[in-house]
Design a protein around this motif. Sequence first.
Motif, mmCIF file in Angstrom:
data_model
loop_
_atom_site.group_PDB
_atom_site.id
_atom_site.type_symbol
_atom_site.label_atom_id
_atom_site.label_comp_id
_atom_site.label_asym_id
_atom_site.label_seq_id
_atom_site.Cartn_x
_atom_site.Cartn_y
_atom_site.Cartn_z
ATOM 1 N N TRP A 159 -15.640 -43.058 -1.219
ATOM 2 C CA TRP A 159 -16.334 -41.825 -1.607
ATOM 3 C C TRP A 159 -15.444 -40.596 -1.458
ATOM 4 O O TRP A 159 -15.357 -39.759 -2.361
ATOM 5 C CB TRP A 159 -17.586 -41.670 -0.735
ATOM 6 N N TRP A 186 -18.330 -48.271 -7.121
ATOM 7 C CA TRP A 186 -17.547 -48.550 -5.909
ATOM 8 C C TRP A 186 -17.787 -47.548 -4.785
ATOM 9 O O TRP A 186 -17.955 -47.937 -3.619
ATOM 10 C CB TRP A 186 -16.065 -48.561 -6.283
ATOM 11 N N ALA A 187 -17.849 -46.273 -5.099
ATOM 12 C CA ALA A 187 -17.830 -45.241 -4.065
ATOM 13 C C ALA A 187 -19.212 -44.894 -3.529
ATOM 14 O O ALA A 187 -19.306 -44.159 -2.553
ATOM 15 C CB ALA A 187 -17.159 -43.969 -4.606
ATOM 16 N N ARG A 188 -20.255 -45.394 -4.124
ATOM 17 C CA ARG A 188 -21.596 -45.103 -3.623
ATOM 18 C C ARG A 188 -21.972 -46.106 -2.536
ATOM 19 O O ARG A 188 -21.645 -47.292 -2.629
ATOM 20 C CB ARG A 188 -22.622 -45.152 -4.756
ATOM 21 N N PHE A 189 -22.675 -45.637 -1.508
ATOM 22 C CA PHE A 189 -22.981 -46.511 -0.380
ATOM 23 C C PHE A 189 -23.889 -47.666 -0.778
ATOM 24 O O PHE A 189 -23.796 -48.758 -0.204
ATOM 25 C CB PHE A 189 -23.646 -45.705 0.750
ATOM 26 N N CYS A 221 -23.651 -49.558 -3.041
ATOM 27 C CA CYS A 221 -22.840 -50.665 -3.576
ATOM 28 C C CYS A 221 -22.188 -51.463 -2.456
ATOM 29 O O CYS A 221 -21.256 -52.233 -2.704
ATOM 30 C CB CYS A 221 -21.758 -50.127 -4.515
ATOM 31 N N PHE A 222 -22.652 -51.284 -1.204
ATOM 32 C CA PHE A 222 -21.962 -51.873 -0.064
ATOM 33 C C PHE A 222 -21.904 -53.402 -0.134
ATOM 34 O O PHE A 222 -21.009 -54.024 0.433
ATOM 35 C CB PHE A 222 -22.617 -51.445 1.245
ATOM 36 N N GLN A 229 -15.284 -55.205 -4.452
ATOM 37 C CA GLN A 229 -14.530 -54.010 -4.818
ATOM 38 C C GLN A 229 -13.763 -54.246 -6.126
ATOM 39 O O GLN A 229 -13.166 -55.314 -6.317
ATOM 40 C CB GLN A 229 -13.524 -53.658 -3.725
ATOM 41 N N ARG A 255 -16.926 -47.772 1.992
ATOM 42 C CA ARG A 255 -17.599 -46.856 1.072
ATOM 43 C C ARG A 255 -17.286 -45.397 1.404
ATOM 44 O O ARG A 255 -17.198 -44.565 0.496
ATOM 45 C CB ARG A 255 -19.112 -47.107 1.110
#
Length: 846
Positions: free
Chosen positions: A635, A199-202, A204-205, A209, A631
Amino acid sequence: IRRIDFVLSYVDDKDCEKKQERRRIYEANLKNAGLELETEDKSESEDGKTYFVKIHAPWEVLATYADVLKIKVPFRVTDMPDDQEMPMNWLSTPFRLPKNIMNPEPDYFTAPFSKSKADFFLIDNQDTFFPPSTRNRIVYYILSRCLYVSENCGDKKGIKRLLNNGSYTSAFPLHDSRYWIKSKDINCESERYDLYKHWARFFCFFKEQPINRIRKYYGEKIGIYFAWLGFYTEMLLFAAVVGAICFLYGFLTYDDNEWSKEICSDEIGGKIVMCPLCDKKCSYWKLNTTCNSSWQSHLFDNVATVFFAIFMGIWVTLFLEFWKRRQARLEYEWDLVDFEEEQQQLQLRPEYETRCTKSKENPITKCLIVMFPPLVFGSVFHFVAVFSVLKISLIIACIIGVIAYRLAVYAAFASIMKDSPTNQLEVVGPYITPQLATSVTASCINFVIIMILNLMYEKVAVWITDMEIPKTHLEYENKLTVKMFLFQFVNYYSSCFYVAFFKGKFVGYPGKYAYMFGGNLRNEECDPGGCLIELTTQLVIVMTGKQVWGNIQEALLPWVMNWWGSRKARSHPESLYSRWEQDHDLQSFGQLGLFYEYLEMVIQFGFITLFVASFPLAPLLALFNNIIEIRVDAWKLTTQFRRPVAAKAHSIGAWEEILNGMAVLSVVTNAFIVAFTSDMMPRLVYMYAYQPQGQMNMKGYINNSLSVFNVSEFEDSSRPEEAENPMWFNITTCRYRDYRYPPGHEKQYFHTMQFWHILAAKLAFIIIMEHVVFLVKYFVAWLIPDVPSDVRARVKRERFLVQEYLHDYEVNKLKIQLSQQDNKECTCTPMIYPTLPKHEVLSEVL
């Protein structure tokens, strides 16, 4: 091994006995409340100064407060069927996350926990029955209400006060693992690691969610924020596509722009001499010098603008109505259907309880309830009202200052740039004009002022709200929301309102110009290409600048502070750098951390709705920003902040009403922008009523839209200086934008009939557009139910089944109790519930 539910830290100040005494009494009261405390000596900490108090809540404490707070817990795995698969669901496979990430636990039937009915619930293990988010919420509830002075010394209580007076330096629940590696403990779920990975890594945009996992780890309040932000971003996709199509239409009809051709023509625009745009320092100029700005204006000021303004009025309604349905579904899935605001009355703010010196009888329950002294409340209310007016006045004063700057420097730019080397540049030279220089520099100055005022008003709004002493946390947030939004609304949008609805509307005419406050600053005229292109420039600078600065501030500032704060500890092995020290070195999310995230998005929502008719690409910019925003927020929450205390919320709160209000206001503002800021109405009136040849085209429009003025009638105070006049100056008349009779006419310089026809057309357009859009809005709102029918049916079904299971549980419990009674004399069958028809009992209960 005990779970660490909360951590307190402090630096021992031997010179301050008061702090030591507060901590001693406070920790003793925590132990009396049933919590278990363990203190790590400062010698074991990384810096050799900080003490850490680790808090564990045993089962007895958790069960007691779960009963008090009416926390819902599972008692049976649901037997209701899952939603059916959507057709063509395989198309969304690339955007899906693994099922174990999306749904970390099975769906249960839940009921408010009751300590007396503990055997009714699915308690396999008392240590894991309550999830960590629930445990830290219960512990924080206790921490907020424990006294830190003796009972005979007053009613001072709460960890918040102890943090404010420096007795403790921090209070936080622990993350369950490091974000980049799973915990070595096999009993730890390492949910933080899963959230970071999926979820928090770019990168994964493009993925969905994991809302359920976010809710499980951070609580419903943060979960519903990310659900709303994700839904808002998805809906922006449709607005962005339509806006891009409208912009593309303006680009493709570039060559059909008849009035721009006339402006750029040497035969028409090259022979039309325009009146000076400022006093003394501005000279006469030819209309064809505005050729480039006229073409630029056509990109946004065309027929598609009207369509897009109407579309956005309907889009806003669809967004809000579909969000209500999504919110209702989340309420059901997260067991928030029965979560009423009244439950928060159980969670009075400690600051309110401390200041309440009076009590009164509740007419319903006949119990005494604490209340605020009415005289104190009235004086605080008046102070807040006066102070709010003063703050808004300061914002307006700053905006007037920017307007005065625009008026003052335009003449300077006009004089300096007349012979500037930039005019000789082949590509950008024609675009660098005094109007552009004034507009861009004023917008940048306004943006800097906005940022400075924001920093000041955030602190002042919190201070004022603290002075009001709201009763509950919900009431506190709502009061702060209204104040902050009001200030931000005036702060961010006032400059756009000025350009859209005031600039160029009250300038007078040559020989009788209007001046600001009757002084020497002549009211500002629109750019020769129209005011709409200036509104676009203002909107792009403020909106883009805010979003870029916001993302940099959100991502970079916490990272730099964490990097600096943990620079020494990073060289230590993990065995010497404990979990509580790692989290202690992170930034505190704060009680209002989520508030600022909502505020940022709602301000953006205002930009893409209130002024979208001037810039159809605004939703596209917002879409790109939000993809990054999701993101960045994920993050920083997962990697740069301590774990926030979990909190419940079944909606986005007061923000929903604010969005509804802005949706209504946006219809009005866009109607006025199309009517008064753009040149759409004058063109249509000319084409249908004043075209000399009776043809449906725009030939002759430029000449028709410009009035004539005799240059000999200029007053000395506004006549251009001789040195400013161009080489070709040998004229008797000049032209200006307006519809007035020419010199020599019996009504010279009075408005012509065409002016009144155009004004009537503008007012008629506003009335028609508003009524059409509002009619469609309310019809769509009526057509789309707030709660989906399947959710409504599921809620009723679940309530029925829960009631039935509770009934069976009570009956079985009663049978067991009766069978254990050693009463051999009674041989009759107990005439309790089993003798009654079950459905009759259930219907009465329901």
